[in-house]
Design a protein around this motif. Structure first.
Motif, mmCIF file in Angstrom:
data_model
loop_
_atom_site.group_PDB
_atom_site.id
_atom_site.type_symbol
_atom_site.label_atom_id
_atom_site.label_comp_id
_atom_site.label_asym_id
_atom_site.label_seq_id
_atom_site.Cartn_x
_atom_site.Cartn_y
_atom_site.Cartn_z
ATOM 1 N N THR A 38 3.860 -11.470 -6.371
ATOM 2 C CA THR A 38 5.169 -10.896 -7.139
ATOM 3 C C THR A 38 6.290 -11.216 -6.434
ATOM 4 O O THR A 38 6.507 -11.605 -5.450
ATOM 5 N N VAL A 39 7.313 -11.443 -7.252
ATOM 6 C CA VAL A 39 8.750 -11.521 -6.979
ATOM 7 C C VAL A 39 9.531 -10.360 -7.237
ATOM 8 O O VAL A 39 9.621 -9.963 -8.240
ATOM 9 N N ARG A 40 10.004 -9.642 -5.970
ATOM 10 C CA ARG A 40 10.908 -8.680 -6.180
ATOM 11 C C ARG A 40 11.784 -8.625 -4.970
ATOM 12 O O ARG A 40 11.824 -9.615 -4.225
ATOM 13 N N THR A 41 12.689 -7.516 -4.982
ATOM 14 C CA THR A 41 13.381 -7.602 -3.828
ATOM 15 C C THR A 41 12.913 -6.373 -2.939
ATOM 16 O O THR A 41 11.748 -5.931 -3.078
ATOM 17 N N ARG A 42 13.542 -6.040 -1.861
ATOM 18 C CA ARG A 42 12.932 -5.345 -0.660
ATOM 19 C C ARG A 42 13.261 -3.711 -1.062
ATOM 20 O O ARG A 42 12.489 -2.943 -0.350
ATOM 21 N N ALA A 43 13.785 -3.653 -2.036
ATOM 22 C CA ALA A 43 13.966 -2.218 -2.373
ATOM 23 C C ALA A 43 12.579 -1.343 -3.004
ATOM 24 O O ALA A 43 12.072 -1.901 -3.708
ATOM 25 N N GLY A 44 12.465 -0.656 -2.136
ATOM 26 C CA GLY A 44 11.170 0.393 -2.344
ATOM 27 C C GLY A 44 9.884 -0.197 -1.944
ATOM 28 O O GLY A 44 8.848 0.108 -2.418
ATOM 29 N N LEU A 45 10.073 -1.398 -1.253
ATOM 30 C CA LEU A 45 9.009 -2.101 -0.899
ATOM 31 C C LEU A 45 7.645 -1.272 0.129
ATOM 32 O O LEU A 45 8.236 -0.579 1.160
ATOM 33 N N SER A 89 18.305 -15.351 -5.138
ATOM 34 C CA SER A 89 18.809 -13.885 -5.363
ATOM 35 C C SER A 89 19.242 -13.364 -6.846
ATOM 36 O O SER A 89 19.280 -14.227 -7.741
ATOM 37 N N LEU A 90 19.494 -12.058 -6.930
ATOM 38 C CA LEU A 90 19.904 -11.367 -8.173
ATOM 39 C C LEU A 90 20.960 -10.682 -7.976
ATOM 40 O O LEU A 90 20.968 -9.947 -7.051
ATOM 41 N N GLY A 91 21.923 -10.668 -8.806
ATOM 42 C CA GLY A 91 23.085 -9.616 -8.669
ATOM 43 C C GLY A 91 22.542 -8.227 -9.227
ATOM 44 O O GLY A 91 21.727 -8.040 -9.911
ATOM 45 N N ILE A 92 23.515 -7.372 -8.401
ATOM 46 C CA ILE A 92 23.659 -5.964 -8.965
ATOM 47 C C ILE A 92 24.703 -5.780 -9.680
ATOM 48 O O ILE A 92 25.784 -5.892 -9.165
ATOM 49 N N THR A 93 24.579 -5.066 -10.757
ATOM 50 C CA THR A 93 25.699 -4.707 -11.621
ATOM 51 C C THR A 93 25.772 -3.211 -12.008
ATOM 52 O O THR A 93 24.759 -2.412 -12.272
ATOM 53 N N VAL A 94 27.182 -2.866 -12.285
ATOM 54 C CA VAL A 94 27.335 -1.509 -12.726
ATOM 55 C C VAL A 94 27.905 -1.631 -14.138
ATOM 56 O O VAL A 94 28.699 -2.345 -14.302
ATOM 57 N N LEU A 95 27.127 -1.078 -15.361
ATOM 58 C CA LEU A 95 27.868 -1.067 -16.454
ATOM 59 C C LEU A 95 28.640 0.308 -16.501
ATOM 60 O O LEU A 95 28.128 1.409 -16.345
ATOM 61 N N ARG A 96 29.930 0.328 -17.044
ATOM 62 C CA ARG A 96 30.777 1.528 -17.316
ATOM 63 C C ARG A 96 31.366 1.531 -18.515
ATOM 64 O O ARG A 96 32.030 0.580 -18.989
ATOM 65 N N CYS A 151 11.574 -9.775 -18.626
ATOM 66 C CA CYS A 151 11.946 -9.403 -17.253
ATOM 67 C C CYS A 151 12.484 -10.528 -16.476
ATOM 68 O O CYS A 151 11.939 -11.549 -16.338
ATOM 69 N N VAL A 152 13.420 -10.052 -15.631
ATOM 70 C CA VAL A 152 14.402 -11.092 -15.299
ATOM 71 C C VAL A 152 13.648 -11.750 -13.913
ATOM 72 O O VAL A 152 13.868 -12.857 -13.640
ATOM 73 N N MET A 153 13.011 -10.966 -13.108
ATOM 74 C CA MET A 153 12.345 -11.226 -12.095
ATOM 75 C C MET A 153 10.976 -12.174 -12.328
ATOM 76 O O MET A 153 10.652 -12.912 -11.480
ATOM 77 N N ARG A 154 10.480 -11.635 -13.423
ATOM 78 C CA ARG A 154 9.308 -12.435 -13.902
ATOM 79 C C ARG A 154 9.677 -13.974 -14.213
ATOM 80 O O ARG A 154 8.955 -14.963 -14.042
ATOM 81 N N SER A 155 11.009 -13.768 -15.022
ATOM 82 C CA SER A 155 11.290 -15.173 -15.396
ATOM 83 C C SER A 155 11.697 -16.117 -14.313
ATOM 84 O O SER A 155 11.415 -17.148 -14.119
ATOM 85 N N ARG A 156 12.383 -15.396 -13.251
ATOM 86 C CA ARG A 156 12.588 -16.338 -12.014
ATOM 87 C C ARG A 156 11.480 -16.888 -11.215
ATOM 88 O O ARG A 156 11.664 -17.842 -10.870
ATOM 89 N N ALA A 157 10.515 -15.867 -11.149
ATOM 90 C CA ALA A 157 9.455 -16.312 -10.488
ATOM 91 C C ALA A 157 8.603 -17.735 -11.463
ATOM 92 O O ALA A 157 8.236 -18.687 -10.531
ATOM 93 N N THR A 158 8.496 -17.525 -12.679
ATOM 94 C CA THR A 158 7.890 -18.790 -13.391
ATOM 95 C C THR A 158 8.691 -19.936 -13.458
ATOM 96 O O THR A 158 8.104 -20.845 -13.431
ATOM 97 N N SER A 159 10.105 -19.716 -13.809
ATOM 98 C CA SER A 159 10.760 -20.885 -13.588
ATOM 99 C C SER A 159 10.866 -21.545 -12.406
ATOM 100 O O SER A 159 10.790 -22.740 -12.193
ATOM 101 N N CYS A 160 10.866 -20.938 -11.210
ATOM 102 C CA CYS A 160 10.917 -21.654 -9.883
ATOM 103 C C CYS A 160 9.718 -22.264 -9.791
ATOM 104 O O CYS A 160 9.438 -23.450 -9.024
ATOM 105 N N LEU A 161 8.590 -21.665 -9.962
ATOM 106 C CA LEU A 161 7.121 -22.373 -9.800
ATOM 107 C C LEU A 161 7.070 -23.600 -10.918
ATOM 108 O O LEU A 161 6.484 -24.696 -10.470
ATOM 109 N N ASP A 162 7.636 -23.623 -12.159
ATOM 110 C CA ASP A 162 7.426 -24.462 -13.106
ATOM 111 C C ASP A 162 8.258 -25.906 -12.300
ATOM 112 O O ASP A 162 7.778 -26.873 -12.747
#
Length: 299
Positions: free
Chosen positions: A238-245, A261-268, A198-209
């Motif tokens: 938890t670490v998340r964005t405000r989307a659906g908060l 921050s985390l990027g939002i991407t469209v795959l096409r 999980c990208v947000m889980r990894s972001r949370a643990t790495s910045c705490l480390d």
């Protein structure tokens, strides 16, 4: 006799939107097969019609004013309706099938607004939608079972990716969570997260480390609703964005390192160039940009 309100110039709106999307009005001029001076003249015309400045110069760049930000959303909708009307009159209504996926954070906000509106306006296009976690959507896209996916930015971008913007990450917790007490006592910070990877889980643990703050995972979930329920119950942070908060949760704390921050991407899909997919992609991008930083600059 009451004065008739002035109408916004459609071509000027198209140049304005093209300049914003391209990040440069000079580049927009090339894409529109016009001179840079012609596009600049259309921007000035639009400002005269609106009676206010739409951009402001900041150093070597132009930044949208508050009025410019407001007009941008209306401009996209006006152009979409204009182009749709032309297609209808010419008998060129959109047809086909689109298989789309989106990360769970976007499902609640993007799904009803974008897909619902698109389906009503383009009933000839069959849409199959899927909400899932990031890696599952990437796997489905790679397996060619999705034509397009709206996801959080993967670790490494490929040519299939289009980065929409950066979305701020936040430490989110129950208002009564004793973050200061945990840190003072040297207790591991209780974390609520998706199962790995999980990208947000990894972001949370790495910045705490990096900050030397101990942590432990106290709750894992397969769904976003499970994450919110655990945090609302006070089980952890938890670490998340405000989307659906949920409205009853607290955002941020100066006691913990900023998760960035985390990027939002469209795959096409590379082999899909039809107008229906292009239109739906633009609508999704417009909706997703609500979650990104609003302070954008343009050359």
């Amino acid at each position: 006799m009451e004065k008739v309100p002035s109408s916004l110039d459609t071509e000027a709106l198209r140049s304005f939107v093209a300049g914003i999307d391209a990040g440069s009005f000079a580049l927009a001029a090339q894409r529109l097969c016009r001179s840079t001076s012609a596009v600049s003249a259309q921007l000035k015309k639009l400002e005269q019609q609106c009676g206010t400045a739409l951009t402001i110069k900041k150093g070597r760049h132009l930044e949208l004013t508050a009025s410019g930000e407001i007009l941008l959303g209306y401009a996209r909708r006006l152009l979409t309706l204009n182009d749709e009307a032309l297609r209808a009159v010419k008998g060129e209504l959109l047809q086909g099938e689109i298989r789309i996926g989106m990360q769970e954070d976007f499902g609640e906000s993007v799904m009803p607004g974008v897909l619902g509106h698109f389906s009503r306006q383009h009933s000839g296009v069959k849409i199959t939608a899927r909400i899932d976690r990031n890696q599952m959507l990437i796997n489905a896209f790679t397996a060619k079972s999705l034509d397009m996916a709206l996801i959080w930015q993967p670790p490494e971008l490929t040519n299939d990716n289009m980065l929409i913007g950066q979305c701020p990450l936040e430490w989110i917790h129950h208002p009564d969570a004793d973050v200061a007490g945990w840190l003072k006592r040297g207790e591991p910070l209780p974390l609520v997260a998706f199962e790995s990877p999980c990208v947000m889980r990894s972001r949370a643990t790495s910045c705490l480390d990096r900050a030397g703050i101990p942590w432990r995972i106290v709750f894992t979930s397969h769904s976003l609703s499970g994450i919110w329920a655990a945090v609302q119950a006070g089980l952890g942070i938890t670490v998340r964005t405000r989307a659906g908060l949920p409205a009853n949760l607290a955002i941020g704390t100066d006691l913990l390192p900023a998760p960035g921050s985390l990027g939002i991407t469209v795959l096409r899909a590379e082999n899909r160039h039809d107008e229906a997919l292009t239109l739906l992609q633009q609508l999704m991008v417009d909706a997703a940009q609500r979650f990104t930083h609003v302070g954008r600059t343009f050359a």
